[in-house]
Motif scaffolding. Structure first.
Motif, short mmCIF file in Angstrom:
data_model
loop_
_atom_site.label_atom_id
_atom_site.label_comp_id
_atom_site.label_asym_id
_atom_site.label_seq_id
_atom_site.Cartn_x
_atom_site.Cartn_y
_atom_site.Cartn_z
N CYS A 173 0.95 -1.13 0.12
CA CYS A 173 0.06 0.12 -0.18
C CYS A 173 0.98 1.27 0.02
N CYS A 187 -8.38 4.16 -3.19
CA CYS A 187 -9.35 2.86 -3.06
C CYS A 187 -10.86 3.57 -2.57
N CYS A 215 -8.26 -1.67 -4.90
CA CYS A 215 -7.05 -0.66 -4.82
C CYS A 215 -6.72 -0.22 -6.49
N ASN A 254 -6.87 -7.28 -5.81
CA ASN A 254 -8.24 -6.91 -5.98
C ASN A 254 -9.19 -8.29 -6.08
N ARG A 308 -3.73 -3.82 1.77
CA ARG A 308 -4.53 -3.24 0.52
C ARG A 308 -6.17 -3.66 0.54
N ALA A 333 -9.08 -0.98 1.54
CA ALA A 333 -10.06 -0.67 0.35
C ALA A 333 -11.51 -1.33 0.72
#
Length: 202
Positions: free
Chosen positions: A47, A53, A59, A67, A100, A104
């Protein structure tokens, strides 16, 4: 109901997978479907705090599996994060993805049932497990526990199977997770207060 089992090891069918498979067998016996997600061996971005996000709902970087993991976790009713222990911590590639995914998408995980497990050759398991559980408590998930800390020991899949206590811990985790999934199905989380941010920097 479906539980996603996240194999955070670079070895697709190694020790971590073997332990997660014991959880899966127990969940299946309790009538809960399971699906494995392997993070693979490719590079994973960390990140960078760009905050994109919040606009994209995923992301900004879409050239690795983060993702895909985020979507799989959103679609599942619950998940188990599994990792080998490296230097008393989880696999760094897995942590980069989870940083991440939770940044997100953590609000879409709220109320799901989740847990974590680690496998180590000898030591460092409790520190690694603590790191993984921090994602779950940050994400306001209902955490499934077991009869002991969720860890197995072994330097290979064959050795993990010989860890009778560790395998029993995985089965108990599966049983307890199935119970929580059934008990909370259709239940809404209590309302949340508006979040307060306290910063002591003046």
């Amino acid at each position: 109901m479906k539980v996603l089992l996240v194999n955070g090891s670079p070895h697709e069918k190694g020790s971590t997978y073997t332990a997660l498979s014991e959880v899966a067998k127990t969940l299946n016996a309790e009538g809960v479907d399971t699906e494995f997600f392997w993070i693979g061996t490719g590079p994973q971005r960390g990140c960078i705090g760009c905050e994109k996000c919040s606009e994209l709902d995923q992301c900004v970087f879409d050239d690795d599996k983060a993702n895909r993991l985020l979507e799989a976790m959103r679609e599942a009713d619950g998940f188990v994060l599994g990792s080998p222990v490296y230097f008393a911590g989880p696999n760094g590639a897995l942590c980069a993805m989870l940083d991440r995914a939770f940044y997100a998408g953590r609000k879409s995980f709220e109320g799901k049932v989740a847990s974590a497990m680690v496998n180590c050759r000898r030591a460092g398991a409790t520190a690694a497990l603590d790191r993984l559980f921090k994602y779950l408590t940050y994400g306001r998930l209902t955490v499934a526990t077991s009869q002991y800390w969720n860890m197995t020991h072994g330097n290979s899949a064959e050795e993990v199977v010989q860890d009778a206590e560790g395998m029993q811990i995985m089965r108990t985790l599966g049983t307890d997770m199935a119970f929580l999934l059934k008990a909370t199905q259709g239940e809404a989380l209590p309302p949340r207060e508006n979040q307060v941010w306290t910063n002591f920097i003046r």
